[in-house]
Design an enzyme around this catalytic site. Sequence first.
Site, mmCIF file in Angstrom:
data_model
loop_
_atom_site.group_PDB
_atom_site.id
_atom_site.type_symbol
_atom_site.label_atom_id
_atom_site.label_comp_id
_atom_site.label_asym_id
_atom_site.label_seq_id
_atom_site.Cartn_x
_atom_site.Cartn_y
_atom_site.Cartn_z
ATOM 1 N N GLU A 180 0.835 -1.208 0.000
ATOM 2 C CA GLU A 180 0.000 0.000 0.000
ATOM 3 C C GLU A 180 0.867 1.255 0.000
ATOM 4 O OE1 GLU A 180 -2.771 -0.148 3.270
ATOM 5 O OE2 GLU A 180 -4.229 -1.325 2.129
ATOM 6 N N GLU A 272 -6.598 -6.898 -1.444
ATOM 7 C CA GLU A 272 -7.029 -6.771 -0.049
ATOM 8 C C GLU A 272 -8.345 -6.013 0.009
ATOM 9 O OE1 GLU A 272 -3.999 -5.543 2.834
ATOM 10 O OE2 GLU A 272 -5.508 -4.327 3.852
#
Length: 354
Positions: A180, A272
Amino acid sequence: MARLRIALALAATLALPGVLVGAAQAAPTPGLSTQAAAALPAGSPAAVNGQLKVCGVKLCNKYGKPIQLRGMSTHGIQWYSQCVKTASLDALAGDWKADVLRISMYIQEDGYETNPRKFTDMVHGYIEEATKRGLYALVDWHQLDPGDPNYNTSRAKTFFKEIAQRHKDKTNIIYDIANEPNNVSWAKVKSYAEQVIPVIRAEDSDSLVLVGTNGWSTFGHSDGKDPQDVVKNKVSASNVMYTFHFYAGDHGSDYLAVLSKLADQVPVFVTEFGTQKASGDGSNNFTQSQKYIDLMNAKKISWVNWNFSDDERSGAVFKPGTCSGSSFTGTSKLKPAGVWIRDRIRTADDFPTS
């Protein structure tokens, strides 16, 4: 969007039995056997689909047919390795009928940088266990804080070189090189990717590589950037997909619209997501979650849910204490999010072969 999730996880798990911290040498993965390279069982998702390839904006199997993979992510293996063992993986493959296991290896937060040898060996072990069950092994370089992946470029090169060297002959490996990226420009993420991918390709010329996008893997949307920055400036590499993350408790129709548009422009893999808030906690928004599921099904966007553990938060699928036992099948040990996501994993894609 995951900062709160990690801060909570650190506070909640430091005292857990089985947490791996500061070992002087590589340790075997708890609950799993040490063995030579495993073979894919006939009829399993990874055996049927084989080597994955990007075709247009879709993920395709060895027959060139678009497919959708569905599966689960481990929690951080430095905290919840006790949840990834023979019984739980057997349940994931056999009872849940999953296609993919995301191996979440944090880099900071008491992860890889504290003991590269130990954590690399843990990932080797998990890859073999996924292979033995016919699952795709999605190797997640879980960089998070700092948000600029270039902070860990040298570590990433070392790690992925060894992973690719050992597993290059497998057809079920997926490399996810930046979890991320956040508070960093897409140009810097792209630069990082174009340094790391050649290291992988020097060892493994054809396996799928996933690249995290800026704004916590939202193509910059969470950082107020234009998602078209990625579309207009793609990574210079082949067989690459871009990752998107969402949490239905926080990310509503605007995020859904971003995913829908981007999936028609570039290859996207949702590595995710959760049915609750970005912290991994709070009430489940199953209505909004189903909108995402319907979109991903319609566009054959592969997805992985967070997370396959018994963390006390609502996003962990198992009830607290489950991982100390050996019962993982059925729904009696599952929280509401676990029951919901298991049901959707079990309705798997009908993998075309002709």
